[in-house]
Design a protein around this motif. Structure first.
Motif, PDB file in Angstrom:
ATOM      1  N   ASN A  52      61.110  70.874 -29.796  1.00 16.62           N
ATOM      2  CA  ASN A  52      60.429  71.165 -28.450  1.00 16.62           C
ATOM      3  C   ASN A  52      61.494  71.894 -28.156  1.00 16.62           C
ATOM      4  O   ASN A  52      61.660  71.950 -26.667  1.00 16.62           O
ATOM      5  CB  ASN A  52      60.006  70.593 -28.292  1.00 16.62           C
ATOM      6  N   THR A  63      61.379  77.664 -35.269  1.00 15.95           N
ATOM      7  CA  THR A  63      59.153  78.319 -35.127  1.00 15.95           C
ATOM      8  C   THR A  63      58.519  77.703 -35.193  1.00 15.95           C
ATOM      9  O   THR A  63      58.892  76.513 -35.503  1.00 15.95           O
ATOM     10  CB  THR A  63      59.503  79.719 -35.317  1.00 15.95           C
ATOM     11  N   VAL A  64      58.056  77.433 -33.926  1.00 15.77           N
ATOM     12  CA  VAL A  64      56.364  76.592 -33.570  1.00 15.77           C
ATOM     13  C   VAL A  64      55.089  77.827 -33.090  1.00 15.77           C
ATOM     14  O   VAL A  64      55.465  78.969 -32.613  1.00 15.77           O
ATOM     15  CB  VAL A  64      56.487  75.951 -32.728  1.00 15.77           C
ATOM     16  N   VAL A  69      62.046  79.050 -30.822  1.00 14.04           N
ATOM     17  CA  VAL A  69      62.065  78.091 -29.494  1.00 14.04           C
ATOM     18  C   VAL A  69      63.356  78.590 -28.575  1.00 14.04           C
ATOM     19  O   VAL A  69      65.123  78.477 -29.713  1.00 14.04           O
ATOM     20  CB  VAL A  69      62.315  76.606 -30.295  1.00 14.04           C
ATOM     21  N   ILE A  80      56.181  76.061 -26.434  1.00 15.76           N
ATOM     22  CA  ILE A  80      56.295  74.893 -26.816  1.00 15.76           C
ATOM     23  C   ILE A  80      56.173  73.415 -27.386  1.00 15.76           C
ATOM     24  O   ILE A  80      55.644  72.628 -28.030  1.00 15.76           O
ATOM     25  CB  ILE A  80      58.014  75.381 -27.706  1.00 15.76           C
ATOM     26  N   ARG A  83      52.488  72.685 -26.868  1.00 12.51           N
ATOM     27  CA  ARG A  83      52.374  73.227 -28.640  1.00 12.51           C
ATOM     28  C   ARG A  83      53.078  72.073 -29.332  1.00 12.51           C
ATOM     29  O   ARG A  83      52.004  71.339 -30.958  1.00 12.51           O
ATOM     30  CB  ARG A  83      52.634  74.107 -29.846  1.00 12.51           C
TER      31      ARG A  83
END
Length: 265
Positions: A52, A63-64, A69, A80, A83
């Motif tokens: 995060n 990547t999320v 990110v 993010i 998430r």
């Protein structure tokens, strides 16, 4: 389907020069439950804090749910952090409001929620962890296990895509440990669980990844990892005395899907 998490070639060194991550590649599919194992100092916490954007600056990408990110993009970073919900090892790091309900409401309030929608978020999160009857209690009057469940609720109230748990079973008595496992088993969410508790990893995660020396040393079904004594010994991982992972897995009655193992010498 877009993975919940994708990490490619991640490197990181702290300002004192100590290298914590050395080219980590890891993909976690949506709905998957993955245990992140490894000895102290392996880089597990460093890796989690990249998810995060708390830590950043090295080579590689994270990547999320398909979103890179990027700490420079504050709006995306805020999304993010919603998430990816992180439950820290000490629940007191996350509980600071006068009542349980206020703690659970804190994050959604910062998202702009108010009124009935906020009340619904709080009620659903507390119900999910079995703490609805404690909403008006002061967190410091709860047991350690109850505080940990409230800490999980504070994250669930944000409706995350990924739940990251840092040593969720630590300092729990057997009943609290079982209760938390039952809660986590019922959550329809991607889970990344950092743990030294190998039986808990077997119970909750079909896949385990060993991180050691800042590198992925193994990535395989949890049963395969825990039934490889040489692998466990090499990475300073130990099963409790008398615990047989093959027997435990058989008793659960659901052999894991085979996942190709990847090791770094």
């Amino acid at each position: 389907m877009t993975p919940s998490l994708r990490i490619d070639g991640l490197h990181f060194a702290y300002p004192d020069g100590s290298v914590a991550l050395r080219g980590v590649d890891l993909t976690v599919r949506q709905g998957e439950r993955v245990a992140l194992l490894g000895p102290n100092g392996a880089g597990k916490t460093t890796l989690v804090l990249h998810l995060n954007g708390i830590l950043h600056g090295g080579a590689g990408t994270v990547t999320v749910t398909g979103l890179p990110v990027d700490p420079a993009d504050r709006a995306r970073l805020a999304d993010i952090r919603r998430r990816v919900g992180i439950v820290f090892q000490d629940p007191d790091d996350q509980l600071f409001m006068p009542t349980v309900a206020e703690d659970v409401a804190f994050g959604p309030i910062n998202l702009g929620l108010r009124g009935a929608e906020l009340d619904d978020r709080v009620a659903r999160a507390l119900t999910a962890v079995g703490m609805a009857d404690y909403r008006d209690r002061a967190p410091h009057h709860l047991s350690f296990g109850q505080r940990r469940r409230v800490a999980v609720a504070t994250v669930l109230a944000m409706r995350p895509d990924v739940l990251v748990l840092d040593e969720p079973s630590s300092n729990l008595d057997p009943a609290s440990r079982r209760e938390l496992a039952e809660i986590l088993e019922g959550l329809p969410i991607t889970i990344l669980m950092v743990t030294h508790d190998l039986p808990y990893a077997l119970q909750l995660c079909e896949r385990s990844v060993i991180l050691d020396g800042g590198r992925i040393a193994a990535d395989a079904p949890t049963e395969d990892v825990l039934t490889d004594p040489e692998l466990l010994h090499r990475h300073r991982l130990e099963l409790p005395f008398g615990f047989d992972p093959a027997v435990a897995a058989a008793q659960r009655g659901s052999p894991p899907t085979r996942i190709p193992r990847a090791r770094v010498p």
